[in-house]
Design a protein around this motif. Sequence first.
Motif, PDB file in Angstrom:
ATOM      1  N   UNK A   1       4.163  -8.606 -10.327  1.00 48.88           N
ATOM      2  CA  UNK A   1       4.733  -7.925 -11.495  1.00 48.88           C
ATOM      3  C   UNK A   1       6.162  -7.470 -11.217  1.00 48.88           C
ATOM      4  N   UNK A   2       6.443  -7.149  -9.926  1.00 49.28           N
ATOM      5  CA  UNK A   2       7.804  -6.745  -9.567  1.00 49.28           C
ATOM      6  C   UNK A   2       8.768  -7.917  -9.680  1.00 49.28           C
ATOM      7  N   UNK A   3       8.257  -9.151  -9.528  1.00 53.08           N
ATOM      8  CA  UNK A   3       9.044 -10.353  -9.763  1.00 53.08           C
ATOM      9  C   UNK A   3      10.178 -10.581  -8.787  1.00 53.08           C
ATOM     10  N   UNK A   4      10.027 -10.160  -7.538  1.00 55.39           N
ATOM     11  CA  UNK A   4      11.125 -10.254  -6.570  1.00 55.39           C
ATOM     12  C   UNK A   4      10.859 -11.289  -5.481  1.00 55.39           C
ATOM     13  N   UNK A   5       9.619 -11.371  -5.012  1.00 54.73           N
ATOM     14  CA  UNK A   5       9.306 -12.210  -3.854  1.00 54.73           C
ATOM     15  C   UNK A   5       9.011 -13.648  -4.269  1.00 54.73           C
ATOM     16  N   UNK A   6       9.416 -14.586  -3.426  1.00 55.42           N
ATOM     17  CA  UNK A   6       9.093 -15.990  -3.625  1.00 55.42           C
ATOM     18  C   UNK A   6       7.643 -16.244  -3.238  1.00 55.42           C
ATOM     19  N   UNK A   7       7.139 -17.423  -3.576  1.00 63.13           N
ATOM     20  CA  UNK A   7       5.761 -17.770  -3.216  1.00 63.13           C
ATOM     21  C   UNK A   7       5.563 -17.736  -1.709  1.00 63.13           C
ATOM     22  N   UNK A   8       6.522 -18.265  -0.963  1.00 62.65           N
ATOM     23  CA  UNK A   8       6.400 -18.298   0.497  1.00 62.65           C
ATOM     24  C   UNK A   8       6.409 -16.882   1.058  1.00 62.65           C
TER      25      UNK A   8
ATOM     26  N   UNK B   1      10.705  -3.745  -1.012  1.00 62.63           N
ATOM     27  CA  UNK B   1       9.990  -4.465  -2.055  1.00 62.63           C
ATOM     28  C   UNK B   1       8.481  -4.276  -1.968  1.00 62.63           C
ATOM     29  N   UNK B   2       7.975  -4.042  -0.763  1.00 65.71           N
ATOM     30  CA  UNK B   2       6.532  -3.870  -0.583  1.00 65.71           C
ATOM     31  C   UNK B   2       6.069  -2.438  -0.801  1.00 65.71           C
ATOM     32  N   UNK B   3       6.934  -1.467  -0.535  1.00 69.11           N
ATOM     33  CA  UNK B   3       6.517  -0.071  -0.546  1.00 69.11           C
ATOM     34  C   UNK B   3       5.865   0.389  -1.851  1.00 69.11           C
ATOM     35  N   UNK B   4       6.363  -0.007  -3.032  1.00 65.76           N
ATOM     36  CA  UNK B   4       5.712   0.480  -4.250  1.00 65.76           C
ATOM     37  C   UNK B   4       4.224   0.128  -4.358  1.00 65.76           C
ATOM     38  N   UNK B   5       3.798  -0.936  -3.694  1.00 64.34           N
ATOM     39  CA  UNK B   5       2.379  -1.316  -3.725  1.00 64.34           C
ATOM     40  C   UNK B   5       1.539  -0.469  -2.773  1.00 64.34           C
ATOM     41  N   UNK B   6       2.192   0.403  -1.987  1.00 60.54           N
ATOM     42  CA  UNK B   6       1.453   1.207  -1.006  1.00 60.54           C
ATOM     43  C   UNK B   6       1.812   2.688  -1.093  1.00 60.54           C
ATOM     44  N   UNK B   7       2.414   3.111  -2.214  1.00 59.47           N
ATOM     45  CA  UNK B   7       2.750   4.523  -2.336  1.00 59.47           C
ATOM     46  C   UNK B   7       1.594   5.289  -2.977  1.00 59.47           C
ATOM     47  N   UNK B   8       1.806   6.586  -3.229  1.00 53.77           N
ATOM     48  CA  UNK B   8       0.709   7.441  -3.661  1.00 53.77           C
ATOM     49  C   UNK B   8       0.028   7.000  -4.931  1.00 53.77           C
ATOM     50  N   UNK B   9       0.792   6.702  -5.988  1.00 52.15           N
ATOM     51  CA  UNK B   9       0.168   6.335  -7.258  1.00 52.15           C
ATOM     52  C   UNK B   9      -0.584   5.016  -7.141  1.00 52.15           C
ATOM     53  N   UNK B  10      -0.021   4.068  -6.390  1.00 57.70           N
ATOM     54  CA  UNK B  10      -0.713   2.793  -6.197  1.00 57.70           C
ATOM     55  C   UNK B  10      -2.010   2.998  -5.421  1.00 57.70           C
ATOM     56  N   UNK B  11      -1.969   3.833  -4.381  1.00 57.53           N
ATOM     57  CA  UNK B  11      -3.168   4.084  -3.583  1.00 57.53           C
ATOM     58  C   UNK B  11      -4.292   4.658  -4.439  1.00 57.53           C
TER      59      UNK B  11
END
Length: 442
Positions: free
Chosen positions: A248-255, A116-126
């Motif tokens: 935006x991915x809408x997967x993780x809870x607030x905690x 769930x975290x990887x898309x925020x740290x891949x090439x296009x995001x970087x």
Amino acid sequence: MTTPLLGSRTLDRETARSLPPGSRLPTLVQTFLFAGHRKTFFPRLRARYGDVFTIRLVPGSRVVVVLSRPEHIREVFGSSPKVMHAGEGNTVLAPIMGQHSLLLIDDDDHARMRRQLMPAFNGSALRGYSEMIARLARAEVGNWPTGEPFKLHERTRTLTLEVILQVVFGVTDQDRLAQLRPLLERIVAVRPIIMLGGFYPRLLRMRPWRTYLEIQREVDAILYDEIATRRAQENLAERNDVLSRLLAAGILSDVELRDQLVTLLLAGHETTATALAWAFHELARDPELLQAGQRAADEGDDDYLEAITKESMRLHPVVYQVGRRITETVEIAGYRLPRGTTLMAAIGLVQSNEQHFPGVSEFNPDRFLGANPPAPGTWIPFGGGARRCIGAGFSLLEATEILRAALTRYDVHAPRPEPEKAQPRNVTLVPSRGCEITITPR
């Protein structure tokens, strides 16, 4: 299921005799030497006992087997994460980072969170973060004092904190930034004594542990408010910060979001700031290397700027070791090690080995360029395998932009010729004088 630590209460005599050799100093003495002098303690133990040795650390006089050969470490990193638990080795951080932290969970929970975290740290995001980081770097570098010595490590820590606030957390409101900065500075200054609360929960009711948790609750209230405010926004897809991407991915809870933000703060702030400080420490003492770095900054040679950071991380490992707790009996390095043993990959020992890096004590970024880069498993500042640091690419990008901002603007000099020694600061090794440099406009 939690794996019990292998220690004085769970270690039978027969197993004790089959462990790798190691120091017979009292556990408290070994813990003190490990915490405060590991850069000299580990080489002495390797010289005496070989590439695999045993130490004992608090709590419970736990058994720790230290590995310093790349092939043994590759075996650990390449083994099933269900057998090699990294999260259990970091339980001391639970009161600080939270139970859902990527650094504290194992098995399926870790695999799920990492996906769930990887898309925020891949090439296009970087690529989306680079201009924000560059803007912050130029602003901070422009405020560095010229013509007089100053401690650069303080400045790089200020800058990497600002990057986390605006690029990771996505906070840009000036009032909220002013509210968060002093609180987060106290959070990231966590001392080893505070971490003991993870082993001895009763301490959390007393000061200074209670004071730290009170500050943490203030930070949490702001973060939860920021998460709620951001969730209500309709333009998340247009924002480039890490938190907005995760929302935006809408997967993780607030905690879960809170725990990952604090983890990114604590894992990504001091480490990158320190690697940068060591890089400037070396450039300030070698005019030819400084000129090469300035030329790379002027010409947009990101590969060379990144190589400076990589060589800084090799010669001056910010984190000297990483650990795994084994969940079943395994054979490593010729030893049959029982469930509950802690395995420790000694990053510093591997990267300071002349066999892997000829001219090992020289600062030479060219090692990471050309057709013959370091052999696999010999440069491991971000760990490896399924637990390799998720922010590795972000860290190298950040360091490249900061080097560019400084080297296009300044010449860098060392006010004293003698190099600074490494001294422990929490879990990192930092320049003993704070990386004293003098800069002058080019």
